[in-house]
Design a protein around this motif. Structure first.
Motif, PDB file in Angstrom:
ATOM      1  N   UNK A 165      -8.699   2.331   1.526  1.00 20.41           N
ATOM      2  CA  UNK A 165      -7.693   3.574   1.487  1.00 20.41           C
ATOM      3  C   UNK A 165      -6.259   2.366   1.185  1.00 20.41           C
ATOM      4  N   UNK A 166      -5.532   2.827   0.222  1.00 21.08           N
ATOM      5  CA  UNK A 166      -4.154   1.907   0.521  1.00 21.08           C
ATOM      6  C   UNK A 166      -2.782   2.435   0.892  1.00 21.08           C
ATOM      7  N   UNK A 167      -2.029   1.762   1.502  1.00 21.74           N
ATOM      8  CA  UNK A 167      -0.785   2.153   1.711  1.00 21.74           C
ATOM      9  C   UNK A 167      -1.126   3.584   3.045  1.00 21.74           C
ATOM     10  N   UNK A 168      -2.109   3.166   4.181  1.00 24.23           N
ATOM     11  CA  UNK A 168      -1.920   4.864   5.019  1.00 24.23           C
ATOM     12  C   UNK A 168      -0.483   4.908   5.745  1.00 24.23           C
ATOM     13  N   UNK A 169      -0.397   5.916   6.393  1.00 34.54           N
ATOM     14  CA  UNK A 169       0.394   5.986   7.022  1.00 34.54           C
ATOM     15  C   UNK A 169       2.228   5.661   6.220  1.00 34.54           C
ATOM     16  N   UNK A 170       1.440   6.123   4.655  1.00 34.68           N
ATOM     17  CA  UNK A 170       3.484   6.632   4.091  1.00 34.68           C
ATOM     18  C   UNK A 170       2.326   7.131   2.715  1.00 34.68           C
ATOM     19  N   UNK A 171       3.556   7.839   1.844  1.00 32.21           N
ATOM     20  CA  UNK A 171       3.923   8.459   0.817  1.00 32.21           C
ATOM     21  C   UNK A 171       3.180   8.013   0.002  1.00 32.21           C
ATOM     22  N   UNK A 172       3.069   6.418   0.475  1.00 34.39           N
ATOM     23  CA  UNK A 172       1.918   5.764  -1.140  1.00 34.39           C
ATOM     24  C   UNK A 172       0.698   6.394  -0.879  1.00 34.39           C
ATOM     25  N   UNK A 173      -0.034   6.712   0.165  1.00 36.64           N
ATOM     26  CA  UNK A 173      -1.293   6.399   0.424  1.00 36.64           C
ATOM     27  C   UNK A 173      -2.383   7.027  -0.618  1.00 36.64           C
ATOM     28  N   UNK A 174      -3.452   6.455  -0.809  1.00 33.48           N
ATOM     29  CA  UNK A 174      -4.445   6.593  -2.116  1.00 33.48           C
ATOM     30  C   UNK A 174      -6.153   6.068  -1.136  1.00 33.48           C
ATOM     31  N   UNK A 175      -6.752   6.621  -1.520  1.00 28.10           N
ATOM     32  CA  UNK A 175      -8.066   6.445  -1.749  1.00 28.10           C
ATOM     33  C   UNK A 175      -8.764   6.014  -2.463  1.00 28.10           C
ATOM     34  N   UNK A 176      -9.640   5.301  -2.909  1.00 32.08           N
ATOM     35  CA  UNK A 176     -10.323   4.564  -4.052  1.00 32.08           C
ATOM     36  C   UNK A 176     -11.839   5.463  -4.346  1.00 32.08           C
ATOM     37  N   UNK A 177     -11.704   5.451  -5.315  1.00 36.51           N
ATOM     38  CA  UNK A 177     -13.031   6.627  -5.593  1.00 36.51           C
ATOM     39  C   UNK A 177     -14.311   6.659  -5.317  1.00 36.51           C
ATOM     40  N   UNK A 178     -14.142   5.081  -6.661  1.00 42.52           N
ATOM     41  CA  UNK A 178     -15.703   4.067  -6.561  1.00 42.52           C
ATOM     42  C   UNK A 178     -15.932   3.812  -4.906  1.00 42.52           C
ATOM     43  N   UNK A 179     -15.318   3.489  -4.332  1.00 47.54           N
ATOM     44  CA  UNK A 179     -15.456   2.716  -2.922  1.00 47.54           C
ATOM     45  C   UNK A 179     -15.735   3.808  -2.492  1.00 47.54           C
ATOM     46  N   UNK A 180     -16.014   4.902  -2.189  1.00 45.16           N
ATOM     47  CA  UNK A 180     -15.792   6.368  -1.544  1.00 45.16           C
ATOM     48  C   UNK A 180     -17.850   6.700  -1.678  1.00 45.16           C
ATOM     49  N   UNK A 181     -17.846   6.448  -2.902  1.00 41.65           N
ATOM     50  CA  UNK A 181     -19.113   6.578  -3.731  1.00 41.65           C
ATOM     51  C   UNK A 181     -20.333   4.933  -2.846  1.00 41.65           C
ATOM     52  N   UNK A 182     -19.504   3.899  -3.289  1.00 42.53           N
ATOM     53  CA  UNK A 182     -20.268   3.210  -2.354  1.00 42.53           C
ATOM     54  C   UNK A 182     -20.077   3.112  -0.487  1.00 42.53           C
TER      55      UNK A 182
ATOM     56  N   UNK B 183      -9.883  -6.457  12.787  1.00 41.90           N
ATOM     57  CA  UNK B 183      -8.692  -5.290  12.725  1.00 41.90           C
ATOM     58  C   UNK B 183      -7.746  -5.363  13.437  1.00 41.90           C
ATOM     59  N   UNK B 184      -6.806  -5.583  12.622  1.00 39.78           N
ATOM     60  CA  UNK B 184      -5.371  -5.610  13.380  1.00 39.78           C
ATOM     61  C   UNK B 184      -5.084  -4.333  13.621  1.00 39.78           C
ATOM     62  N   UNK B 185      -5.878  -3.081  14.031  1.00 42.75           N
ATOM     63  CA  UNK B 185      -5.185  -1.750  14.626  1.00 42.75           C
ATOM     64  C   UNK B 185      -6.057  -1.226  15.559  1.00 42.75           C
ATOM     65  N   UNK B 186      -5.349  -0.450  15.712  1.00 46.58           N
ATOM     66  CA  UNK B 186      -6.203   0.266  17.047  1.00 46.58           C
ATOM     67  C   UNK B 186      -7.461   1.429  16.455  1.00 46.58           C
ATOM     68  N   UNK B 187      -8.702   0.783  16.470  1.00 48.01           N
ATOM     69  CA  UNK B 187      -9.526   1.455  16.508  1.00 48.01           C
ATOM     70  C   UNK B 187      -9.917   2.112  17.487  1.00 48.01           C
TER      71      UNK B 187
ATOM     72  N   UNK C 120       8.371   0.375   0.903  1.00 49.16           N
ATOM     73  CA  UNK C 120       6.883   0.541   1.010  1.00 49.16           C
ATOM     74  C   UNK C 120       6.796   1.098   2.196  1.00 49.16           C
ATOM     75  N   UNK C 121       7.392   1.098   3.302  1.00 50.16           N
ATOM     76  CA  UNK C 121       6.851   1.269   4.702  1.00 50.16           C
ATOM     77  C   UNK C 121       5.443   0.688   5.100  1.00 50.16           C
ATOM     78  N   UNK C 122       4.425   1.783   5.780  1.00 51.38           N
ATOM     79  CA  UNK C 122       3.277   1.082   5.177  1.00 51.38           C
ATOM     80  C   UNK C 122       2.014   1.322   6.962  1.00 51.38           C
ATOM     81  N   UNK C 123       1.326   0.973   7.235  1.00 51.13           N
ATOM     82  CA  UNK C 123       0.273   0.986   8.296  1.00 51.13           C
ATOM     83  C   UNK C 123       0.753  -0.009   9.360  1.00 51.13           C
ATOM     84  N   UNK C 124       1.116  -0.063  10.796  1.00 54.81           N
ATOM     85  CA  UNK C 124       2.162  -1.285  11.774  1.00 54.81           C
ATOM     86  C   UNK C 124       1.405  -2.080  11.747  1.00 54.81           C
ATOM     87  N   UNK C 125      -0.142  -1.810  11.404  1.00 54.80           N
ATOM     88  CA  UNK C 125      -1.414  -2.331  11.877  1.00 54.80           C
ATOM     89  C   UNK C 125      -1.192  -3.437  11.188  1.00 54.80           C
ATOM     90  N   UNK C 126      -2.521  -2.903   9.716  1.00 49.58           N
ATOM     91  CA  UNK C 126      -3.153  -2.956   8.557  1.00 49.58           C
ATOM     92  C   UNK C 126      -2.213  -3.631   7.577  1.00 49.58           C
TER      93      UNK C 126
END
Length: 487
Positions: free
Chosen positions: A454-471, A429-433, A211-217
């Motif tokens: 946003x789920x699985x950033x930094x990987x081809x599985x990255x996706x953003x939840x539509x309803x969460x963008x509204x909120x 967050x355990x990432x570098x903002x 799956x890979x993914x963000x090395x912090x999150x």
């Protein structure tokens, strides 16, 4: 189509961003887009010497005396793709699509990190229905490869005392602190020998499907590191055969957990059935150990033509490489004692390759505690010295220390509860903002970070939840509308 989604202005701008190639250090086209956007909408726009962009908009009528708020995003994205995907990130557009409640990309990273945040900041500048005080929008460059824009941010350029970073990835959580980080690169020369006369079989070993993914999150989720798993295979299992290593590589970014690793080797054809049996055994072991979190992991063999493998590593350097990678630390080092469920210190072995007779490894170390970060660096120095490797330490930055008395944090908490009738989670967050670096240049700035899910950033599985963008959008607008309460 993204054009049918709401908020319409965010998705329209994000769709434009997806059409523009913008991996780190290739941001000329996205910079031009933002400048043209500002000119089209008569928005004041400036660029600094490192490529950061600052856009400003006056307050809406009746809010002229409110304090100024800066919205901040970075313009670059992480370029990751599946092996079978044909895509050039410097020339080809991202292909987003809607899949139920999510927006994804075809075979590549989506760039919602931080494209959605950038789109939301630009949308604020052109939406006449949003009430707000003076607005600044800061867009930084090359965040994903070392926060170059944040490092180069000049003092006294921003006038705002308050800043909302849009680069966090969990809607319903307000971030008020982040880990610091540092890059560590280790290199050592390797020597080659001729292929043994009896070695008449040329094999490529592929370890893929992680799956890979963000090395912090994502570092605490127990996902496999393809480099480490390949090193384990070579050190623990393949040693039963007399093979010679010709090449090894894995990963492509120091801040992404490696999803794939590859090794090329030579051996006697009569030993191939035994190697195939060992691979099958190792596949069973990986499925047993990691199957719940890595259900698609796969290790395979394929023959390669003899003209592709011209030489092999000496036995000495073969063993040196395998032992180094097998011993290299990786993953969570310590969980926080103060913040439940938060990683305190970690490191990611993100890249390994052999180029120009030199083995190169790239790590990213993160920690909430500077001394703990230094301790991991010291460990890597010791490992380098044991192998007579050269090393370089670069890009170090301190974390962003939480301020639970922040008036901007209190306003965001109040507005979240007012809108959604539930409490937002206050997080570190355990990432570098970039906020940690902003604090060095603007020590008195009051900051928070918010964003959609946003789920699985930094990987081809990255996706953003539509309803969460509204909120997320509703919360952002509410904070801006209530800027007078920050006095």
């Amino acid at each position: 189509m993204l054009s049918t989604l709401k908020p319409k202005s965010i998705w329209q701008i994000f769709n434009d961003i997806c059409k523009i190639p913008h991996p780190s250090h290739h941001e000329q086209m996205i910079t031009k887009y933002i400048v043209d956007f500002a000119n089209t909408h008569h928005i004041h726009c400036e660029l600094d010497k490192v490529g950061n962009i600052l856009l400003t908009k006056p307050a809406t009528k009746g809010m002229e005396n409110c304090p100024s708020i800066a919205l901040q995003a970075h313009m670059d994205m992480v370029p990751q793709k599946n092996e079978e995907t044909i895509h050039n990130f410097t020339t080809d557009p991202i292909q987003p699509y809607v899949d139920g409640e999510w927006v994804k990309a075809k075979g590549t990273t989506l760039g919602a990190d931080n494209g959605i945040g950038l789109a939301s900041a630009l949308a604020v500048l052109i939406d006449p229905t949003i009430e707000h005080g003076p607005i600044e929008v800061l867009v930084t460059t090359s965040e994903e490869t070392g926060m170059h824009g944040a490092f180069g941010l000049q003092a006294n350029w921003l006038k705002s005392h308050y800043l909302i970073n849009t680069d966090s990835e969990d809607e319903g959580e307000i971030f008020t602190g982040c880990a610091g980080g540092v890059d560590f690169t280790s290199t050592f020369a390797v020597a080659y020998a001729v292929i043994p006369e009896k070695h008449d079989c040329y094999i490529s070993v592929s370890l893929k499907g992680l799956k890979g993914g963000h090395s912090g999150c994502d570092i605490h989720l127990g996902r496999g590191n393809a480099i480490k798993l390949m090193a384990r295979f070579l050190a623990e299992y393949a040693q039963d055969i007399s093979f010679r290593l010709a090449d090894i590589k894995g990963g492509s970014l120091r801040n992404a957990i490696p999803r794939e690793a590859f090794a090329e080797m030579t051996l006697c054809k009569q030993d191939l059935p035994q190697l195939e049996s060992i691979v099958k055994q190792y596949q069973t072991i990986l499925n047993n150990e990691l199957g719940h979190v890595e259900p698609s992991i796969q290790i395979t063999l394929s023959e390669v033509t003899s003209d592709k493998v011209k030489r092999v590593l000496t036995i000495e350097h073969q063993n040196k490489i395998i032992n180094y990678l097998h011993a290299a630390p990786n993953g969570v080092v310590r969980m926080s004692d103060q913040l439940h469920g938060v990683v305190e210190t970690s490191l990611n072995l993100g890249i390994v390759n052999i180029l120009e007779n030199q083995l190169n490894t790239h790590y990213l170390i993160r920690s909430q505690v500077d001394s703990a970060k230094d301790a991991v660096v010291s460990t890597l120095i010791s490992l380098s010295q044991l192998t007579n490797a050269n090393y370089e330490i670069s890009g170090g930055y301190s974390g962003w220390e939480p301020n639970l008395n922040s008036s901007l944090l209190q306003l965001a908490k109040d507005k979240y509860y007012e809108i959604f009738s539930q409490k937002a989670k206050i997080m570190v967050i355990h990432a570098g903002l970039e906020c940690g670096l902003f604090k060095q240049t603007y020590p008195n700035m009051d900051m928070i970070s918010i964003g959609p899910t946003i789920v699985s950033p930094h990987s081809p599985d990255e996706k953003v939840n539509i309803q969460s963008v509204i909120r997320y959008w509703e919360l952002l607008i509410a904070i801006l509308k209530s800027a007078a309460q920050l006095k």
